[in-house]
Design a protein around this motif. Structure first.
Motif, PDB file in Angstrom:
ATOM      1  N   ALA A  90      37.226  76.035  44.564  1.00  0.00           N
ATOM      2  CA  ALA A  90      37.785  77.263  45.116  1.00  0.00           C
ATOM      3  C   ALA A  90      38.972  76.967  46.020  1.00  0.00           C
ATOM      4  O   ALA A  90      39.998  77.653  45.960  1.00  0.00           O
ATOM      5  CB  ALA A  90      36.708  78.038  45.883  1.00  0.00           C
ATOM      6  N   VAL A  91      38.853  75.948  46.867  1.00  0.00           N
ATOM      7  CA  VAL A  91      39.950  75.603  47.777  1.00  0.00           C
ATOM      8  C   VAL A  91      41.154  75.100  46.990  1.00  0.00           C
ATOM      9  O   VAL A  91      42.301  75.530  47.224  1.00  0.00           O
ATOM     10  CB  VAL A  91      39.483  74.561  48.800  1.00  0.00           C
ATOM     11  CG1 VAL A  91      40.666  74.042  49.619  1.00  0.00           C
ATOM     12  CG2 VAL A  91      38.436  75.160  49.728  1.00  0.00           C
ATOM     13  N   MET A  92      40.925  74.191  46.035  1.00  0.00           N
ATOM     14  CA  MET A  92      42.034  73.681  45.227  1.00  0.00           C
ATOM     15  C   MET A  92      42.676  74.795  44.407  1.00  0.00           C
ATOM     16  O   MET A  92      43.905  74.910  44.334  1.00  0.00           O
ATOM     17  CB  MET A  92      41.532  72.563  44.308  1.00  0.00           C
ATOM     18  CG  MET A  92      41.127  71.294  45.030  1.00  0.00           C
ATOM     19  SD  MET A  92      40.553  70.008  43.896  1.00  0.00           S
ATOM     20  CE  MET A  92      41.996  69.787  42.863  1.00  0.00           C
ATOM     21  N   GLY A  93      41.848  75.623  43.786  1.00  0.00           N
ATOM     22  CA  GLY A  93      42.388  76.719  42.997  1.00  0.00           C
ATOM     23  C   GLY A  93      43.124  77.732  43.841  1.00  0.00           C
ATOM     24  O   GLY A  93      44.146  78.284  43.409  1.00  0.00           O
ATOM     25  N   ALA A  94      42.630  77.979  45.069  1.00  0.00           N
ATOM     26  CA  ALA A  94      43.283  78.952  45.936  1.00  0.00           C
ATOM     27  C   ALA A  94      44.649  78.458  46.397  1.00  0.00           C
ATOM     28  O   ALA A  94      45.629  79.213  46.385  1.00  0.00           O
ATOM     29  CB  ALA A  94      42.389  79.255  47.141  1.00  0.00           C
ATOM     30  N   GLN A 179      40.262  78.267  37.761  1.00  0.00           N
ATOM     31  CA  GLN A 179      40.346  78.889  39.076  1.00  0.00           C
ATOM     32  C   GLN A 179      41.790  79.228  39.454  1.00  0.00           C
ATOM     33  O   GLN A 179      42.043  80.259  40.094  1.00  0.00           O
ATOM     34  CB  GLN A 179      39.750  77.964  40.139  1.00  0.00           C
ATOM     35  CG  GLN A 179      38.260  77.688  40.000  1.00  0.00           C
ATOM     36  CD  GLN A 179      37.401  78.808  40.540  1.00  0.00           C
ATOM     37  OE1 GLN A 179      37.493  79.949  40.105  1.00  0.00           O
ATOM     38  NE2 GLN A 179      36.555  78.485  41.494  1.00  0.00           N
ATOM     39  N   ILE A 180      42.734  78.390  39.062  1.00  0.00           N
ATOM     40  CA  ILE A 180      44.140  78.623  39.413  1.00  0.00           C
ATOM     41  C   ILE A 180      44.659  79.929  38.818  1.00  0.00           C
ATOM     42  O   ILE A 180      45.222  80.761  39.542  1.00  0.00           O
ATOM     43  CB  ILE A 180      45.001  77.418  39.002  1.00  0.00           C
ATOM     44  CG1 ILE A 180      44.644  76.193  39.846  1.00  0.00           C
ATOM     45  CG2 ILE A 180      46.489  77.741  39.163  1.00  0.00           C
ATOM     46  CD1 ILE A 180      45.381  74.927  39.429  1.00  0.00           C
ATOM     47  N   PRO A 181      44.534  80.166  37.516  1.00  0.00           N
ATOM     48  CA  PRO A 181      45.027  81.454  36.991  1.00  0.00           C
ATOM     49  C   PRO A 181      44.302  82.656  37.556  1.00  0.00           C
ATOM     50  O   PRO A 181      44.908  83.723  37.728  1.00  0.00           O
ATOM     51  CB  PRO A 181      44.812  81.315  35.474  1.00  0.00           C
ATOM     52  CG  PRO A 181      43.820  80.238  35.304  1.00  0.00           C
ATOM     53  CD  PRO A 181      44.041  79.296  36.438  1.00  0.00           C
ATOM     54  N   ALA A 236      32.914  80.154  40.582  1.00  0.00           N
ATOM     55  CA  ALA A 236      32.499  78.793  40.235  1.00  0.00           C
ATOM     56  C   ALA A 236      31.004  78.604  40.424  1.00  0.00           C
ATOM     57  O   ALA A 236      30.356  77.892  39.642  1.00  0.00           O
ATOM     58  CB  ALA A 236      33.267  77.787  41.097  1.00  0.00           C
ATOM     59  N   PHE A 237      30.428  79.243  41.439  1.00  0.00           N
ATOM     60  CA  PHE A 237      29.008  79.069  41.722  1.00  0.00           C
ATOM     61  C   PHE A 237      28.139  79.616  40.592  1.00  0.00           C
ATOM     62  O   PHE A 237      27.046  79.095  40.329  1.00  0.00           O
ATOM     63  CB  PHE A 237      28.662  79.764  43.039  1.00  0.00           C
ATOM     64  CG  PHE A 237      27.272  79.475  43.536  1.00  0.00           C
ATOM     65  CD1 PHE A 237      26.950  78.237  44.068  1.00  0.00           C
ATOM     66  CD2 PHE A 237      26.288  80.447  43.480  1.00  0.00           C
ATOM     67  CE1 PHE A 237      25.673  77.968  44.535  1.00  0.00           C
ATOM     68  CE2 PHE A 237      25.006  80.197  43.937  1.00  0.00           C
ATOM     69  CZ  PHE A 237      24.707  78.954  44.467  1.00  0.00           C
TER      70      PHE A 237
END
Length: 304
Positions: A90-94, A179-181, A236-237
């Motif tokens: 989540a942090v990387m994707g955000a 997560q990125i898109p 993700a969870f």
């Protein structure tokens, strides 16, 4: 000229007309209400009731043994792994998605680049499961073409330190792919809500770019950014298919633990334990969505 006063409406007439006017609106909500009941409320009730129900072989009835199973070491490890995986992706994707969304927001609103990027993000945000797992395995797996190319041409073994693709770093990389898109889609409206006049006003007062983002843009975007990050965490969870296709042995995350409890041919009678695991996931996601709703309420004050 005298006019006769209009008599007041009879009691109940105005309320009846209001009901008739609001009837089409209520009928339009019926499909959504049916969807919520069938696919959200009923499954949640089934999980909650089953988590406290004993197996029929044991006579049924109320029990806390399924809830006590959540305190076992392998279950706690699965929750810790799932939360770590969800938080990292989540942090990387955000962060990466926010940077990409900002680049898209600076383009023309009706330009070709923006339409292509948003369309691609809408597709890639749903690109998961077996297809995504196979794509990564065929690319950087043990026999992937990138892995073999680096070994044959540069004598570089990316798995020299271990098979990290099937562990936390590898799963984080795979999850970050979708997560990125998703971050671009949910964060782009917040960036569009930033008015150019605010930056012009800051520059006219002698403020630098860093001061503008630290004192104006950053605080305004912080609730939306944190809310989007929480949404990525919940996404993700609850993900299952990608990890199930990528990890062939073991159950490192909670969804795979639930699959084992429901389908294992070794440990029988664990169906209600699987429902207890699902109830634990519901509690975690409910807390995350509550925090997300609070942040969205604050964001709507200035987006509106």
């Amino acid at each position: 000229m005298l006019t006769r006063p209009t008599p007041p409406p009879a009691p109940g007439v105005g309320a009846g007309r209001w009901r008739l006017r609001s009837l089409p609106t209520l009928l339009g909500v019926v499909p959504f209400g049916a969807y919520v009941v069938i696919f959200l409320i009923i499954p949640t009730l089934v999980v909650a009731i089953g988590a406290f129900a004993a197996n029929p072989e044991d006579g049924g009835g109320f029990t806390l043994e399924n809830i006590k199973a959540l305190g076992e070491s392998q279950v706690l490890d699965a929750f810790v792994f799932s939360i770590s995986l969800s938080l990292a992706s989540a942090v990387m994707g955000a962060v990466l998605g926010a940077l990409l969304a900002y680049a898209v927001a600076t383009a023309k609103p009706d330009g070709l680049l923006r339409r292509i990027v948003t369309s691609a993000c809408a597709v890639l945000a749903q690109f998961g499961g077996v297809t995504l797992a196979f794509a990564f395995y065929a690319t950087i797996g043990l026999t992937g073409f990138v892995t073999l190319y680096l070994q044959n041409h540069f004598d570089v073994d990316i798995f020299a330190g271990g098979v990290w693709l099937f562990e936390l770093p590898g799963l984080t990389l795979v999850y970050t792919y979708f997560q990125i898109p998703l971050m671009v889609i949910v964060f782009l409206p917040a960036l569009d809500g930033i008015r150019p006049q605010w930056r012009e006003a800051a520059e006219s007062l002698g403020g630098s770019t860093w001061q503008y983002w630290r004192l104006v843009g950053g605080p305004l975007l912080a609730p939306s950014f944190l809310g989007s990050t929480l949404l990525l965490f919940a996404n993700a969870f609850s993900a299952y298919a990608t990890a199930a296709a990528l990890v062939s042995q073991g159950s490192p995350i909670v969804p795979l633990q639930i699959r084992t409890a429901l389908t294992s041919e070794v440990l029988l009678g664990q169906e209600n334990v699987g429902k207890a695991l699902a109830l634990g996931m519901v509690v975690v996601v409910a807390v995350v969505m509550w925090l997300y709703a609070l942040l969205q309420r604050r964001t709507s004050r200035w987006l509106g």
